[in-house]
Design a protein around this motif. Structure first.
Motif, short mmCIF file in Angstrom:
data_model
loop_
_atom_site.label_atom_id
_atom_site.label_comp_id
_atom_site.label_asym_id
_atom_site.label_seq_id
_atom_site.Cartn_x
_atom_site.Cartn_y
_atom_site.Cartn_z
N PRO A 306 60.72 61.04 25.54
CA PRO A 306 60.75 62.45 25.40
C PRO A 306 59.08 62.35 25.99
O PRO A 306 58.14 61.11 25.14
CB PRO A 306 60.91 62.72 23.92
CG PRO A 306 61.86 62.14 23.32
CD PRO A 306 61.79 60.71 24.03
N ALA A 308 54.92 63.81 27.52
CA ALA A 308 54.55 64.52 28.15
C ALA A 308 53.12 64.11 28.37
O ALA A 308 53.04 62.84 27.90
CB ALA A 308 54.24 66.12 26.67
N LYS A 376 59.57 66.75 26.63
CA LYS A 376 60.14 66.69 27.66
C LYS A 376 61.14 65.52 27.79
O LYS A 376 60.46 64.56 27.58
CB LYS A 376 60.30 67.20 29.13
CG LYS A 376 59.86 68.80 29.30
CD LYS A 376 59.16 68.88 30.96
CE LYS A 376 59.19 70.09 31.03
NZ LYS A 376 58.60 70.33 32.84
#
Length: 376
Positions: A306, A308, A376
Motif C-alpha cells: 500500500p 502513497a 493504494k
C-alpha cells in the motif's frame, strides 16, 4: 710508650681488640628485653581488663519495634502475603492485559500485547518483536489503520495530514496528541526513550501511527538521519538487519515513512529488498515527496505494498502565515484531484496551526481523513 713501640705489630692489635671488648654495649640484648616487656604488658591488660571495645567510646540506644504496626510485614513474617488486584488487568497467571486500541477486538485472539501488537501479527527476532502478516492473511496495514468511515463514500475531497518527528520529546509528543484531531496520522522516530508509552497514548486517542525509517541522503554523513540509517552499497542483509532493529522499537503501526533518503530511494538495487520485505510483512509505505528521483512507487506496486506520496511539506517555513498558506494550497489540490497529503513536523506552532485549520474543513466541504485512506 717504649714498650708499645718495641712490641711486635701483631701483639698491639691483640691488645686493642681486648680493650674494645671490655667497653662493648649489649644493644641487641636490651632491645629483646624491651620487646618482651611490651608484649607482656599487652597480654596482662587483655587478661585483667574486660573491655571488648578496646576503650572506644560507645552509646547504648533503645530500639523501638514497629513490626506490630505493619500488617503486611507481619503477614510476610508469619506466612505468604496476599495482595488483591484487579483480576481484569492482572490475571492470576501473571500476564498483563493491555488496553485495546480503538477499533481493536477484545476477544483473546484479538487482544494486543503490552507492545501494542496483535499476537498473530508479531514475529520475534534478535532485536525484538516486529510486525508480520498473519497465517490467515490479515496484514498490519489493515489491522492497525484507522477506519475513515463515511468519508470514503461521501464523495467529498479528502485531505490527510501526517505529523512527523514524534517520540523524541515525550511531553511535546503528548501535547501534540492531545491537540490534533483524531484523523491526523502520526509518525514516530525510532529513537525516543518512551516510545511504547507515547505510541500507546496516540493509538488510545484514536490516531493511526507510522514508523519513520532513516534512509541515506545525498550528503550523508554531513546530513545524518540517525543511527541504523540504511545505506546504498551495503549488502541487502545488512540493511535488512537495520530495518528489523528499527521495526522493533514499538508496535501497532500500519506502515512506514522515509526520513530523508534521496540517495537510497533513487537506487532500485538498494531500495528493492526493503520494499520486498515490507510487502511480505503487510506494511504500507508513504513517500514523503522530498525527492523526484524516488523509485518507491514502482517498487511498491511490484511488491503489492500500500503506497502513497505526499504532495507538500506544510511547514517548510515554520511561520504561521506560511503554514496557513501551504494548507490553503493543499485544499486547492484536494478540490482538483479528490485527495491530497501534507507532511508537517511536530513543532508546536505547526501543531497549533493544523489543529485550528482542521476545525474549518467541514464547512468547506473537505473531509480530513487518515493517510491510510489515501494509500493504494
Amino acid at each position: 710508650m717504649a714498650d708499645d713501640l718495641s712490641t711486635p705489630l701483631t701483639g698491639r692489635r691483640r691488645r686493642n681488640r681486648e680493650r674494645a671488648a671490655k667497653f662493648h654495649f649489649p644493644l641487641a640484648r636490651l632491645l629483646v628485653v624491651v620487646i618482651l616487656l611490651i608484649v607482656g604488658g599487652v597480654a596482662l591488660r587483655l587478661i585483667l581488663v574486660d573491655d571488648p571495645d578496646g576503650g572506644r567510646p560507645s552509646l547504648e540506644v533503645a530500639i523501638t519495634s514497629t513490626r506490630n504496626g505493619n500488617s503486611v510485614a507481619n503477614n510476610v513474617a508469619t506466612g505468604p502475603a496476599t495482595i488483591t488486584a484487579d483480576p481484569g488487568q492482572f490475571p492470576a497467571d501473571g500476564s498483563i492485559i493491555a488496553v485495546p486500541a480503538p477499533g481493536m477486538g477484545t476477544s483473546p485472539g484479538e487482544r494486543p500485547d503490552q507492545f501494542g501488537m496483535l499476537p498473530d501479527l508479531s514475529e520475534e527476532t534478535a532485536h525484538g518483536a516486529i510486525p508480520r502478516m498473519s497465517g490467515t492473511g490479515l496484514t498490519p496495514f489493515l489491522a492497525y489503520r484507522r477506519d475513515a468511515g463515511a468519508a470514503l463514500t461521501a464523495g467529498h475531497p479528502m485531505i490527510a495530514i501526517v505529523v512527523t518527528g514524534l517520540g523524541i520529546n515525550e511531553q511535546g509528543s503528548l501535547d501534540a496528541i492531545d491537540q490534533l484531531p483524531d484523523e491526523v496520522s502520526l509518525a514516530f522516530a525510532p529513537y525516543g526513550r518512551s516510545l511504547v508509552n507515547t505510541v500507546a497514548a496516540a493509538r488510545t486517542a484514536g490516531h493511526e501511527v507510522m514508523l519513520e525509517v532513516p534512509l541515506e541522503p545525498f550528503d550523508y554523513p554531513q546530513n545524518d538521519p540517525g543511527p541504523h540509517t540504511m545505506l546504498t552499497g551495503e549488502t541487502p542483509r545488512d540493511n535488512l538487519e537495520k530495518l528489523f532493529w528499527l521495526m522493533a522499537r514499538f508496535g501497532g503501526y500500519f506502515g512506514v515513512i522515509n526520513n530523508m533518503g534521496a540517495r537510497f530511494t533513487a537506487s532500485a538495487t538498494d531500495m528493492g529488498p526493503i520494499m520486498e520485505e515490507l510487502g511480505a510483512r503487510g506494511l504500507g509505505y508513504l513517500d514523503d515527496g522530498s525527492s523526484n528521483r524516488s523509485v518507491a512507487a514502482q517498487l511498491a506496486g511490484a511488491n503489492k505494498v500500500p503506497f502513497a506520496r505526499a504532495g507538500a511539506v506544510i511547514d517548510a517555513n515554520p511561520a504561521r502565515a506560511s503554514i496557513l498558506s501551504a494548507l490553503a494550497s493543499l485544499e486547492a489540490e484536494a478540490m482538483e484531484s479528490g485527495g491530497a497529503i501534507g507532511i508537517v513536523s511536530a513543532l508546536p506552532i505547526s501543531v497549533q496551526a493544523v489543529s485550528e485549520w482542521a476545525r474549518e474543513l467541514d464547512a468547506k466541504g473537505i473531509a480530513l481523513v487518515p493517510v491510510s485512506a489515501l494509500m493504494k
